[in-house]
Motif scaffolding. Sequence first.
Motif, short mmCIF file in Angstrom:
data_model
loop_
_atom_site.label_atom_id
_atom_site.label_comp_id
_atom_site.label_asym_id
_atom_site.label_seq_id
_atom_site.Cartn_x
_atom_site.Cartn_y
_atom_site.Cartn_z
N VAL A 90 0.73 -1.41 -0.21
CA VAL A 90 0.18 -0.02 -0.21
C VAL A 90 1.04 1.26 0.22
O VAL A 90 1.89 1.66 1.32
N HIS A 91 0.64 1.84 -0.97
CA HIS A 91 1.63 3.74 -1.32
C HIS A 91 0.91 4.47 -0.84
O HIS A 91 -0.02 5.14 -1.41
N GLU A 92 1.32 5.27 0.24
CA GLU A 92 -0.07 6.25 1.06
C GLU A 92 0.81 7.44 1.12
O GLU A 92 1.48 7.53 0.03
N CYS A 93 -0.33 8.40 0.19
CA CYS A 93 0.62 9.46 0.28
C CYS A 93 1.49 10.45 0.53
O CYS A 93 1.16 11.15 2.15
N PRO A 94 2.13 10.90 -0.11
CA PRO A 94 3.66 11.23 0.45
C PRO A 94 2.91 12.93 0.93
O PRO A 94 4.18 13.14 2.24
N CYS A 95 2.25 13.16 0.88
CA CYS A 95 1.73 15.23 1.16
C CYS A 95 0.59 14.87 2.91
O CYS A 95 0.46 15.95 2.98
N GLY A 96 0.25 13.58 3.08
CA GLY A 96 -1.24 13.27 3.96
C GLY A 96 -1.89 13.58 3.27
O GLY A 96 -2.04 13.30 2.15
N ASP A 97 -3.01 14.04 3.71
CA ASP A 97 -4.08 14.85 3.31
C ASP A 97 -4.69 15.82 3.28
O ASP A 97 -5.51 15.97 3.32
N LEU A 98 -3.29 16.71 2.81
CA LEU A 98 -3.53 17.94 2.75
C LEU A 98 -2.61 18.65 1.25
O LEU A 98 -1.20 17.62 1.64
N GLY A 99 -3.45 19.10 0.85
CA GLY A 99 -2.50 19.72 -0.31
C GLY A 99 -2.21 18.40 -1.49
O GLY A 99 -0.93 18.99 -2.20
N TYR A 100 -2.75 17.76 -1.55
CA TYR A 100 -2.72 16.46 -2.79
C TYR A 100 -2.65 16.56 -3.54
O TYR A 100 -2.25 16.27 -5.06
N ARG A 101 -3.74 17.91 -4.08
CA ARG A 101 -4.48 17.84 -5.90
C ARG A 101 -3.37 18.58 -6.62
O ARG A 101 -3.61 19.78 -5.77
#
Length: 378
Positions: free
Chosen positions: A20-31
């Motif tokens: 599982v690859h988690e989003c490197p920047c967490g749940d903010l600022g990814y879009r």
Amino acid sequence: MLAAKVRAVERLLGRAVDRVHECPCGDLGYRMKISLRVTRDKEKDGLPRFAWHEPKSKHLTFLDKSFPIAHERINKALPVVLDRIQKDPSIGHSLFETKLHTSLLGDLMISLVYRVPLTETVWSPAAEELGEAVREATGATRVNMIGRSRKQNIVLGNPYVLEKFPILDGDGVSHDFWYRQSAEEFSQPNGLMNNIMLQWAADATRLPANDRPVENDLLELYCGNGNFTSVLSKFNYEYTLASEIGRVGVKDAIWSLAKNKSHQAKVVRMSSHEMCQAFFNERQFQRLREVDLDDYLFRTIFVDPPRQGLDVGSVRILSTHQGQIIYVSCNPVTMKRDIEAIRELSPFKMEIKELVCFDQFPNTDHLELGAVIQMTPP
């Protein structure tokens, strides 16, 4: 929430997820790209404001001057754009949608969509001034402005953002891969996660040098702007043939292949249905006049279809393939359907060698999947 999404995928596909690859920047600022409605807030001050549709809801939610899941550069641009929408009729009149698209490289593109035709001599100077104000506020390397209405498209700058991803080859050497991400064509909205997906695809399709066959070719369907095509064709295959139906996507893919010196790859503008007809010699196409499919020996077929999954022609091609299939999916349900259809039609034994998850959109129901499938004689 991520653990629950992974468990749901495992139940659906009847197989454990390998990684599982988690989003490197967490749940903010990814879009890196967003689309917002522009509508008046009648319950507040009556001024135009940004609004968006909550997931699985038809109701609009008004934003303040920020959108937490969007990239920092977009959030710096939003108040500047909104101020001009509210104060300058040249920008705000009849505007109903605003799209912002940025890149890790630093480009920013703002598309303003209107209900009525624009007067170019009025709109362009105002938009150019807005673009400069946004550039100063965000530090963007360049700001491209687009004004659209029915049968009208005014472009100040480029109709795309430039993007660059560093990918490691088999020797651990980093290579920069360049892309054009156009306004109305699909591109992965989470740039950091796309970088991870590209690296995974490169690693998953790589064979040891002493185990690589002399004829080692790649067929890619739904190639888009060449997102995966450039990396895979340069690193792991002798020749590559890729197809895409979108006119702009094909142009961007050809540009990317040339920029990245992926010289042994060709992109043709064909639907998957047409590619199926050509693949099985059922129809001749002028667009393939310089391509002889018999010259290729495809070890791998790579597919990254839209949410509705593979079309019938693609399933048919994959079901006759002996070798490796790489399936990237943004919809586990249609992925399961397609895998079952291929298994039912194919004379070969199917084995899912690897299944990985990419948390493209944290704290949502969405989960991107990548599967390495091997088709071998029974």
